[in-house]
Design a protein around this motif. Structure first.
Motif, PDB file in Angstrom:
ATOM      1  N   ASP A  25     -21.286   4.212   6.328  1.00 47.78           N
ATOM      2  CA  ASP A  25     -19.268   3.739   6.140  1.00 47.78           C
ATOM      3  C   ASP A  25     -18.715   4.620   7.637  1.00 47.78           C
ATOM      4  O   ASP A  25     -18.870   5.537   7.904  1.00 47.78           O
ATOM      5  N   PHE A  26     -17.268   4.342   7.089  1.00 45.39           N
ATOM      6  CA  PHE A  26     -16.530   5.410   8.703  1.00 45.39           C
ATOM      7  C   PHE A  26     -14.804   5.551   7.825  1.00 45.39           C
ATOM      8  O   PHE A  26     -14.048   4.540   7.323  1.00 45.39           O
ATOM      9  N   VAL A  27     -14.799   6.951   8.130  1.00 47.55           N
ATOM     10  CA  VAL A  27     -13.389   6.598   8.244  1.00 47.55           C
ATOM     11  C   VAL A  27     -13.001   8.241   9.483  1.00 47.55           C
ATOM     12  O   VAL A  27     -12.907   8.396  10.056  1.00 47.55           O
ATOM     13  N   PHE A  28     -11.418   7.594   9.617  1.00 46.69           N
ATOM     14  CA  PHE A  28     -11.200   7.529  10.777  1.00 46.69           C
ATOM     15  C   PHE A  28      -9.908   8.486  10.834  1.00 46.69           C
ATOM     16  O   PHE A  28      -9.118   8.592   9.954  1.00 46.69           O
ATOM     17  N   LEU A  29      -9.825   9.744  11.459  1.00 46.18           N
ATOM     18  CA  LEU A  29      -8.125  10.612  11.319  1.00 46.18           C
ATOM     19  C   LEU A  29      -7.640  10.269  12.893  1.00 46.18           C
ATOM     20  O   LEU A  29      -8.814  10.811  13.916  1.00 46.18           O
ATOM     21  N   ASP A  30      -6.930   9.946  12.776  1.00 45.82           N
ATOM     22  CA  ASP A  30      -5.767   9.448  13.960  1.00 45.82           C
ATOM     23  C   ASP A  30      -4.199   9.764  14.197  1.00 45.82           C
ATOM     24  O   ASP A  30      -4.576   9.044  12.776  1.00 45.82           O
ATOM     25  N   PRO A  31      -3.655  10.335  14.786  1.00 46.34           N
ATOM     26  CA  PRO A  31      -1.962  10.054  14.862  1.00 46.34           C
ATOM     27  C   PRO A  31      -1.155   8.795  15.001  1.00 46.34           C
ATOM     28  O   PRO A  31      -0.658   8.572  14.880  1.00 46.34           O
ATOM     29  N   ALA A  32      -2.370   7.831  15.794  1.00 46.65           N
ATOM     30  CA  ALA A  32      -1.772   6.561  16.161  1.00 46.65           C
ATOM     31  C   ALA A  32      -1.766   5.257  15.318  1.00 46.65           C
ATOM     32  O   ALA A  32      -2.691   5.046  14.597  1.00 46.65           O
ATOM     33  N   ALA A  33      -0.579   5.514  15.223  1.00 41.04           N
ATOM     34  CA  ALA A  33      -0.954   4.395  14.347  1.00 41.04           C
ATOM     35  C   ALA A  33      -1.233   2.422  13.343  1.00 41.04           C
ATOM     36  O   ALA A  33      -1.820   2.660  13.188  1.00 41.04           O
ATOM     37  N   GLU A  34      -1.107   2.424  15.352  1.00 37.57           N
ATOM     38  CA  GLU A  34      -2.024   0.971  15.542  1.00 37.57           C
ATOM     39  C   GLU A  34      -3.235   1.444  16.486  1.00 37.57           C
ATOM     40  O   GLU A  34      -3.510   0.590  17.566  1.00 37.57           O
ATOM     41  N   ALA A  35      -3.846   2.383  16.388  1.00 37.31           N
ATOM     42  CA  ALA A  35      -5.535   2.863  16.385  1.00 37.31           C
ATOM     43  C   ALA A  35      -6.071   1.801  16.013  1.00 37.31           C
ATOM     44  O   ALA A  35      -6.798   1.517  15.379  1.00 37.31           O
ATOM     45  N   CYS A  36      -6.754   1.573  17.957  1.00 39.66           N
ATOM     46  CA  CYS A  36      -7.862   0.635  17.824  1.00 39.66           C
ATOM     47  C   CYS A  36      -9.092  -0.363  17.007  1.00 39.66           C
ATOM     48  O   CYS A  36      -9.598  -0.634  16.983  1.00 39.66           O
ATOM     49  N   ALA A  37      -9.782   1.359  16.531  1.00 39.43           N
ATOM     50  CA  ALA A  37     -10.443   1.361  15.745  1.00 39.43           C
ATOM     51  C   ALA A  37     -10.879   1.508  14.350  1.00 39.43           C
ATOM     52  O   ALA A  37     -11.477   1.511  13.760  1.00 39.43           O
ATOM     53  N   ALA A  38      -8.985   1.531  13.548  1.00 45.00           N
ATOM     54  CA  ALA A  38      -8.628   1.746  12.307  1.00 45.00           C
ATOM     55  C   ALA A  38      -9.452   0.849  11.327  1.00 45.00           C
ATOM     56  O   ALA A  38      -9.139   1.037  10.268  1.00 45.00           O
ATOM     57  N   PRO A  39      -9.280  -0.575  11.772  1.00 48.46           N
ATOM     58  CA  PRO A  39      -9.849  -1.978  11.169  1.00 48.46           C
ATOM     59  C   PRO A  39     -11.393  -1.770  10.713  1.00 48.46           C
ATOM     60  O   PRO A  39     -11.611  -1.953  10.142  1.00 48.46           O
ATOM     61  N   LEU A  40     -11.666  -0.922  11.618  1.00 42.51           N
ATOM     62  CA  LEU A  40     -12.966  -0.712  11.281  1.00 42.51           C
ATOM     63  C   LEU A  40     -13.527   0.100   9.746  1.00 42.51           C
ATOM     64  O   LEU A  40     -15.239   0.675   9.705  1.00 42.51           O
ATOM     65  N   GLY A  41     -12.792   0.526   9.708  1.00 47.69           N
ATOM     66  CA  GLY A  41     -12.916   1.808   8.313  1.00 47.69           C
ATOM     67  C   GLY A  41     -11.706   2.242   7.997  1.00 47.69           C
ATOM     68  O   GLY A  41     -10.154   1.695   7.946  1.00 47.69           O
ATOM     69  N   ASP A  42     -11.832   3.472   6.896  1.00 49.22           N
ATOM     70  CA  ASP A  42     -10.472   3.691   6.996  1.00 49.22           C
ATOM     71  C   ASP A  42      -9.362   4.466   7.336  1.00 49.22           C
ATOM     72  O   ASP A  42     -10.188   5.396   8.279  1.00 49.22           O
ATOM     73  N   HIS A  43      -8.612   5.451   8.134  1.00 46.05           N
ATOM     74  CA  HIS A  43      -7.224   4.913   8.230  1.00 46.05           C
ATOM     75  C   HIS A  43      -6.907   6.005   8.086  1.00 46.05           C
ATOM     76  O   HIS A  43      -6.161   5.483   7.022  1.00 46.05           O
ATOM     77  N   LEU A  44      -7.058   7.704   8.542  1.00 43.21           N
ATOM     78  CA  LEU A  44      -5.438   8.440   7.803  1.00 43.21           C
ATOM     79  C   LEU A  44      -4.979   8.779   9.276  1.00 43.21           C
ATOM     80  O   LEU A  44      -5.421   9.272   9.996  1.00 43.21           O
ATOM     81  N   HIS A  45      -3.895   7.991   8.737  1.00 41.63           N
ATOM     82  CA  HIS A  45      -2.755   8.056   9.510  1.00 41.63           C
ATOM     83  C   HIS A  45      -1.893   9.434   9.069  1.00 41.63           C
ATOM     84  O   HIS A  45      -1.629  10.035   8.944  1.00 41.63           O
TER      85      HIS A  45
END
Length: 363
Positions: A25-45
């Protein structure tokens, strides 16, 4: 296992797609609100430097990696102090400064084009006198897909280039009249085991990668592996490492490394026994590395700005479509296709059919 990824662009997206069959499973940290990987894990914006969110990111994962080499090295060090981080932060730092990178290549006896640091206008004149024309003025940091650089063909180009790029650390490099551009993709495990994909021949346009074709039994494979191995061992590397080279007079010259999965390796999703994305995850998770063998003739074709209609792409035999969920935008990589075939002739026929779908302004 939950894996944290700094960055949530298309590389993070493809890492997650490769990881779910392995029960990651995945958690992403990215400053982009609509980062394209966000739907594939938890997105910390949040911004990469937000330490409160970084701590939350570390608490949410068992190990971490990154898909974007311009993440600040201090951010990677913050994460590495709390959870295992692969590749190590020093690899991230090594790929962020073109001057430091070239000096590392020199120390490792890897041939490079002539270069000089440039910190002032007078230094640019000196660099041009020593290196000769044509040459290329580049920012030492940031810059990708042709951004942050200017080709100097005559002395009349110097003022405009300086005006465009001054105010930041710069490097001037000799212009290489290359015959080919190759990249070598290696995977190094936690135990130091290394495997290599066939070297890839790349075609760029306007500084952006357009087509990558793996070359089985290329005469420069062994030399490319030797140089890439030196860098990987020097950095105590774990994961996928891409090393881009110029070929001039039949010799390799180091251009730059990318301490991450790489655009020139996207063909591996369908074209290799195990993709670069799965092998990166295997490496950082301590799993045995998979086969890098070529399944057969294949290539990767980038979609820049916009992609042809999916219906038209799907009608071409052997075309595997990968769209990134990005809005169309000039000079933006919005997806790619892998083309596979039974023969080189068939591969070229299928490539021609795909290229016929690309508007001339986007080719």
């Amino acid at each position: 296992m939950k894996i944290g990824i700094l960055g949530a662009g298309q590389l993070g997206r493809m890492l997650a797609l490769a990881g779910y069959p392995l029960d990651f499973d995945f958690v992403f940290l990215d400053p982009a609100a609509e980062a394209c990987a966000a739907p594939l894990g938890d997105h910390l914006h949040a911004d990469y430097t937000d330490e409160a969110v970084l701590a939350q990111f570390c608490d949410a994962c068992e190990l971490a990696t990154y898909e974007f080499e311009n993440v600040p090295a201090k951010v990677a060090e913050f994460v590495a102090a709390r959870v295992p981080m692969y590749p190590p932060p020093k690899a991230l730092g090594a790929g962020q400064d073109r001057l430091g990178e070239k000096r590392m290549f020199d120390a490792l006896k890897i041939p490079v084009p002539r270069y000089m640091p440039v910190a002032a206008r007078e230094a640019l004149d000196l660099a041009v006198r020593n290196i000769g024309l044509p040459c290329v003025l580049k920012t030492r940091r940031m810059g990708y897909d042709g951004k942050g650089q200017a080709v100097l063909r005559t002395e009349a180009d110097l003022d405009a280039a300086w005006e465009k790029l001054a105010g930041q650390p710069l490097i001037c490099e000799a212009f290489v009249p290359f015959e080919r551009e190759l990249s070598c993709l290696a995977v190094r495990g936690r135990d130091g085991t290394m495997v290599f994909y066939p070297v890839v021949e790349n075609v760029h346009h306007d500084g952006i990668l357009r087509v990558s074709t793996p070359r089985q039994d290329d005469p420069l494979q062994a030399e490319a592996e030797t140089h890439t191995r030196r860098v990987a061992e020097h950095l105590d590397y774990v994961g996928v490492l891409a090393f881009e080279f110029f070929v001039a007079d039949g010799k390799l010259y180091g251009n730059e490394i990318a301490p991450r999965v790489h655009n020139s390796g996207h063909w591996t999703i369908e074209g290799a026994e195990i993709s670069q994305f799965e092998n990166h995850l295997r490496a950082i998770a301590g799993l045995p590395l998979g086969s890098t063998a070529l399944r057969g003739p294949s290539l990767m074709f980038n979609f820049i700005g916009d992609a042809p209609p999916t219906t038209a792409l799907a009608a071409i035999p052997g075309v595997h479509v990968h769209l990134y969920g990005k809005a169309p935008k000039p000079q933006r990589k919005v997806g790619h296709a892998t083309i596979t075939a039974a023969s080189e002739a068939e591969l070229l026929e299928r490539r021609a059919l795909l290229e016929a779908l690309i508007p001339p302004s986007s080719s």
